[in-house]
Design a protein around this motif. Sequence first.
Motif, mmCIF file in Angstrom:
data_model
loop_
_atom_site.group_PDB
_atom_site.id
_atom_site.type_symbol
_atom_site.label_atom_id
_atom_site.label_comp_id
_atom_site.label_asym_id
_atom_site.label_seq_id
_atom_site.Cartn_x
_atom_site.Cartn_y
_atom_site.Cartn_z
ATOM 1 N N GLY A 105 -1.477 -4.349 9.067
ATOM 2 C CA GLY A 105 -1.409 -3.632 7.807
ATOM 3 C C GLY A 105 -2.332 -4.222 6.773
ATOM 4 O O GLY A 105 -2.912 -5.294 6.949
ATOM 5 N N ALA A 106 -2.474 -3.491 5.678
ATOM 6 C CA ALA A 106 -3.242 -3.952 4.520
ATOM 7 C C ALA A 106 -2.410 -3.660 3.281
ATOM 8 O O ALA A 106 -1.712 -2.644 3.222
ATOM 9 N N GLU A 107 -2.499 -4.560 2.322
ATOM 10 C CA GLU A 107 -1.744 -4.355 1.090
ATOM 11 C C GLU A 107 -2.440 -5.027 -0.079
ATOM 12 O O GLU A 107 -3.185 -5.998 0.098
ATOM 13 N N ARG A 108 -2.199 -4.481 -1.254
ATOM 14 C CA ARG A 108 -2.702 -5.115 -2.467
ATOM 15 C C ARG A 108 -1.870 -6.364 -2.749
ATOM 16 O O ARG A 108 -0.663 -6.379 -2.523
ATOM 17 N N ALA A 109 -2.544 -7.389 -3.241
ATOM 18 C CA ALA A 109 -1.838 -8.629 -3.542
ATOM 19 C C ALA A 109 -2.645 -9.434 -4.553
ATOM 20 O O ALA A 109 -3.836 -9.191 -4.757
ATOM 21 N N ALA A 110 -1.973 -10.378 -5.183
ATOM 22 C CA ALA A 110 -2.664 -11.317 -6.065
ATOM 23 C C ALA A 110 -3.304 -12.384 -5.178
ATOM 24 O O ALA A 110 -2.626 -13.314 -4.739
ATOM 25 N N VAL A 111 -4.581 -12.199 -4.871
ATOM 26 C CA VAL A 111 -5.302 -13.113 -3.984
ATOM 27 C C VAL A 111 -6.140 -14.050 -4.845
ATOM 28 O O VAL A 111 -7.107 -13.628 -5.476
ATOM 29 N N GLU A 112 -5.763 -15.319 -4.881
ATOM 30 C CA GLU A 112 -6.474 -16.298 -5.693
ATOM 31 C C GLU A 112 -7.299 -17.214 -4.795
ATOM 32 O O GLU A 112 -6.775 -17.824 -3.857
ATOM 33 N N TYR A 113 -8.584 -17.291 -5.081
ATOM 34 C CA TYR A 113 -9.509 -18.171 -4.365
ATOM 35 C C TYR A 113 -10.163 -19.043 -5.429
ATOM 36 O O TYR A 113 -10.865 -18.544 -6.296
ATOM 37 N N THR B 99 -4.473 -18.700 -2.319
ATOM 38 C CA THR B 99 -3.060 -18.414 -2.538
ATOM 39 C C THR B 99 -2.857 -16.912 -2.546
ATOM 40 O O THR B 99 -3.508 -16.189 -3.300
ATOM 41 N N VAL B 100 -1.983 -16.434 -1.691
ATOM 42 C CA VAL B 100 -1.584 -15.023 -1.664
ATOM 43 C C VAL B 100 -0.076 -15.007 -1.853
ATOM 44 O O VAL B 100 0.696 -14.989 -0.888
ATOM 45 N N VAL C 269 -0.471 -20.021 1.465
ATOM 46 C CA VAL C 269 -0.756 -21.088 0.496
ATOM 47 C C VAL C 269 -1.558 -22.143 1.237
ATOM 48 O O VAL C 269 -1.031 -22.845 2.110
ATOM 49 N N GLY C 270 -2.850 -22.233 0.927
ATOM 50 C CA GLY C 270 -3.696 -23.149 1.667
ATOM 51 C C GLY C 270 -4.701 -23.870 0.798
ATOM 52 O O GLY C 270 -5.112 -23.369 -0.250
ATOM 53 N N ALA C 271 -5.086 -25.050 1.243
ATOM 54 C CA ALA C 271 -6.137 -25.826 0.591
ATOM 55 C C ALA C 271 -6.887 -26.575 1.679
ATOM 56 O O ALA C 271 -6.267 -27.224 2.533
ATOM 57 N N ILE C 272 -8.211 -26.473 1.679
ATOM 58 C CA ILE C 272 -9.014 -27.154 2.680
ATOM 59 C C ILE C 272 -10.129 -27.936 1.987
ATOM 60 O O ILE C 272 -10.515 -27.619 0.863
ATOM 61 N N ARG D 138 0.236 -23.115 4.689
ATOM 62 C CA ARG D 138 1.531 -22.501 4.965
ATOM 63 C C ARG D 138 1.379 -20.988 4.990
ATOM 64 O O ARG D 138 0.800 -20.404 4.077
ATOM 65 N N VAL D 139 1.866 -20.368 6.036
ATOM 66 C CA VAL D 139 1.864 -18.910 6.168
ATOM 67 C C VAL D 139 3.296 -18.448 6.386
ATOM 68 O O VAL D 139 4.008 -18.983 7.248
ATOM 69 N N ARG D 140 3.705 -17.448 5.590
ATOM 70 C CA ARG D 140 5.025 -16.834 5.730
ATOM 71 C C ARG D 140 4.819 -15.328 5.588
ATOM 72 O O ARG D 140 4.968 -14.761 4.509
ATOM 73 N N ALA D 141 4.422 -14.690 6.662
ATOM 74 C CA ALA D 141 4.068 -13.268 6.579
ATOM 75 C C ALA D 141 4.182 -12.611 7.945
ATOM 76 O O ALA D 141 3.883 -13.233 8.968
ATOM 77 N N TYR D 142 4.606 -11.353 7.930
ATOM 78 C CA TYR D 142 4.691 -10.547 9.147
ATOM 79 C C TYR D 142 5.440 -11.287 10.263
ATOM 80 O O TYR D 142 5.058 -11.226 11.438
#
Length: 210
Positions: free
Chosen positions: A124-132, A142-143, A148-151, A184-188
């Motif tokens: 799927g695709a969805e609108r979200a607050a996508v911060e890069y 951050t979505v 929630v990731g940092a590299i 961290r991923v918490r989706a689908y």
Amino acid sequence: MADGAQLGTVPWSIRGELILNCNCTVFCPCVVSLGKHPPTEGYCQAWVGIRIDAGAYGDASLAGLNVGLLMDIPGNMGRGNWKAAAYIDERASDAAYDGLVHIFSGAARGTTGLFKMLVSEFLGAERAAVEYRTEGKTRHLTVGKKIVGAIEPVAGAGGNDIVISNTEYWMGPDITVAHALKSRVRAYGRVWDFDGRSAEICQIDWKGPK
């Protein structure tokens, strides 16, 4: 669809930066094997962040937008059967949103056209607050609470970044070796934590439909 044009015929371009973090314990072997060598764990679970500095889909500007992706691949990347999902910047216009969905589902052809061949299930695709955002050399994606990731790059000689150059990797020829500080991923239905695992940074210059 741009000006009523047939899907897969609309000119598009994206220039910017891509970051990726996956479950590989050391640097992803897919970069140099072009997907022929299996991931270090035998399967690939990854999130991707994309910062679009310049670009358009037809007449719709994509500049300044961010995109997050989730990818779940059961084996060698080149064998397909991927599952993928897209998070599109909530600031995108309707035309830009549609264009980005077409691009990241592979329907727009061009650089990302391989998604149409390799992704068997588009979750799927969805609108979200996508911060890069970038702080020093650290990149953050951050979505919401979904990704929630940092590299950060892995330091080489003299503290300089380690870069694998002149590859034929689909994302781009030069890949900066990195690792995850936080992941961290918490989706689908996925619950992934990949702190310390393999990551990549790539400057991208993509286009389509050819």
